[in-house]
Design a protein around this motif. Structure first.
Motif, short mmCIF file in Angstrom:
data_model
loop_
_atom_site.label_atom_id
_atom_site.label_comp_id
_atom_site.label_asym_id
_atom_site.label_seq_id
_atom_site.Cartn_x
_atom_site.Cartn_y
_atom_site.Cartn_z
N SER A 35 70.96 -68.17 78.48
CA SER A 35 72.07 -67.03 78.25
C SER A 35 71.22 -65.80 77.75
O SER A 35 70.36 -65.78 77.04
CB SER A 35 72.74 -67.31 76.84
OG SER A 35 73.53 -68.70 76.98
N ASN A 40 75.04 -62.84 74.95
CA ASN A 40 75.14 -63.43 73.57
C ASN A 40 75.39 -62.38 72.24
O ASN A 40 75.26 -61.42 72.75
CB ASN A 40 73.66 -64.11 73.06
CG ASN A 40 73.31 -65.30 73.64
OD1 ASN A 40 74.37 -66.02 74.02
ND2 ASN A 40 72.19 -66.04 73.41
N SER A 46 68.82 -66.60 74.87
CA SER A 46 68.56 -68.08 74.36
C SER A 46 68.28 -68.94 75.45
O SER A 46 68.91 -68.76 76.49
CB SER A 46 69.53 -68.30 73.25
OG SER A 46 70.83 -68.66 74.01
N THR A 48 68.96 -73.40 76.00
CA THR A 48 69.28 -74.73 75.36
C THR A 48 68.55 -75.87 76.08
O THR A 48 68.50 -75.82 77.11
CB THR A 48 70.84 -74.88 75.74
OG1 THR A 48 71.57 -73.62 75.30
CG2 THR A 48 71.53 -76.14 74.95
N GLU A 64 69.91 -74.97 70.60
CA GLU A 64 69.53 -73.71 71.38
C GLU A 64 68.39 -72.71 70.59
O GLU A 64 68.49 -72.79 69.53
CB GLU A 64 70.99 -72.83 71.00
CG GLU A 64 70.93 -71.41 71.67
CD GLU A 64 72.23 -70.54 71.46
OE1 GLU A 64 72.39 -69.77 72.14
OE2 GLU A 64 72.79 -70.90 70.38
#
Length: 77
Positions: A35, A40, A46, A48, A64
């Motif tokens: 992301s 975000n 980030s 995951t 995450e």
């Protein structure tokens, strides 16, 4: 345009990675999602990981990891 650590995080999507965290711990697992900071809230990239190993112990959930927590990311085979 992605640059720096955010670009590195983008490039590990779909790959098994080893992540060294700033707190000294380590995560190993399959990166299932990236992301961007733009997507975000707060504005920070980030990634995951699906059921990663944290310091050798399996976490039974997706985790995450925010950009500020990451010291280094390596792709492993």
């Amino acid at each position: 345009m992605l640059v720096g650590k955010e670009l590195e995080m983008y490039q590990v999507q779909g790959k098994k990675v080893q992540i060294y965290l700033n707190d000294g711990s380590e995560l190993v697992g399959m990166c299932t999602e990236f992301s961007s900071a733009y997507d975000n809230d707060p504005e920070e990239a980030s990634i995951t990981l699906h059921r990663p190993l944290k310091d050798g112990k399996e976490l039974p959930w997706e985790t995450e990891v925010m950009e500020h927590e990451i010291k280094e990311v390596k792709i492993i085979d």
